[in-house]
Motif scaffolding. Structure first.
Motif, mmCIF file in Angstrom:
data_model
loop_
_atom_site.group_PDB
_atom_site.id
_atom_site.type_symbol
_atom_site.label_atom_id
_atom_site.label_comp_id
_atom_site.label_asym_id
_atom_site.label_seq_id
_atom_site.Cartn_x
_atom_site.Cartn_y
_atom_site.Cartn_z
ATOM 1 N N LEU A 56 29.187 40.226 36.980
ATOM 2 C CA LEU A 56 29.282 38.799 36.707
ATOM 3 C C LEU A 56 30.217 38.574 35.521
ATOM 4 N N PRO A 57 30.814 37.371 35.424
ATOM 5 C CA PRO A 57 31.782 37.127 34.350
ATOM 6 C C PRO A 57 31.150 37.117 32.967
ATOM 7 N N ALA A 58 32.004 37.312 31.966
ATOM 8 C CA ALA A 58 31.531 37.283 30.578
ATOM 9 C C ALA A 58 31.094 35.876 30.208
ATOM 10 N N ALA A 59 30.174 35.804 29.265
ATOM 11 C CA ALA A 59 29.695 34.505 28.799
ATOM 12 C C ALA A 59 30.759 33.821 27.942
ATOM 13 N N HIS A 60 30.824 32.503 28.075
ATOM 14 C CA HIS A 60 31.679 31.675 27.224
ATOM 15 C C HIS A 60 30.877 31.303 25.984
#
Length: 224
Positions: A56-60
């Motif tokens: 899953l993508p990195a957190a903003h």
């Protein structure tokens, strides 16, 4: 007795309605938002969306708070206005009115979506006669996007990391509503699930979709 509970009493025996018991379980997690807890939920049986997905993508980074106006979950066809809700006289989250089954309620005393912490949104799964806004929530999958249009013209984009069904008989507010990672901006979408007991007029569980902030954009035609 509140208006929505009175309305429930008028429903037919075969009608499927959310009850006070179904909604009051949401209150168990409200105190968590005033505390900086880091919770790593253990895998549960009965998950609707499977185990937490890798890749899953990195957190903003969290952003300044702004009131939510609309929530979209494109993968399951949800596009709904958001209204702020408080607690009713019995101490439970006051859900959106039954005459607004397409509306999502945001816990207005809690975190604004996109800010650090866990924001909570709730919606009906059905009414007496038809599906409601979160009817398909349990079919969401890890990796799906949740977009929250905010009053400042920005769009906070969250990525779903898991979907779980929590049985009310063994409900753990820490696991359901506690932040997964300290300092991260997170979102929970909650509705009723499990099996429906016609005699008791209640569902056996809650569906909880957990997501975290992965991007922030600007609504077309808006400058922020």
């Amino acid at each position: 007795m509140s208006e929505w509970r009175t309305d429930e009493a008028k429903a037919s025996a075969g009608g499927r309605l959310l009850t006070f018991a179904a909604w009051s379980v949401l209150v168990l997690g409200l105190w968590l938002w005033g505390r900086e807890l880091t919770v790593a939920p253990a895998p549960l049986s009965g998950q609707a969306g499977g185990a937490l997905s890798a890749g899953l993508p990195a957190a903003h980074a969290p952003v300044a708070g702004s009131l939510p106006q609309r929530v979209d979950v494109p993968s399951i066809g949800i596009q709904a206005p958001v209204v702020s809700r408080g607690l009713d006289k019995d101490g439970a989250i006051d859900p959106p009115p039954y005459d607004s089954p397409g509306t999502v309620g945001w816990w207005g005393k809690g975190v604004q979506p996109g800010a650090a912490g866990t924001a909570l949104m709730v919606g009906h799964v059905d009414t007496r006669s038809k599906p409601a806004v979160f009817y398909g929530l349990s079919s969401a999958q890890p990796g799906d996007k949740v977009r929250v249009v905010r009053a400042d013209g920005s769009v906070a984009e969250f990525t779903i990391e898991d979907v779980r069904v929590y049985e009310r008989a063994a409900f753990d507010a820490h696991k359901a509503y506690g932040p997964r990672v300290r300092g991260r901006a997170e979102l929970r979408l909650v509705t009723c699930g499990g099996t429906y007991d016609k005699a008791a007029k209640e569902y056996s569980a809650n569906v909880v979709v957990s997501a975290y902030l992965t991007g922030v954009g600007v609504r077309p035609g808006t400058s922020v």
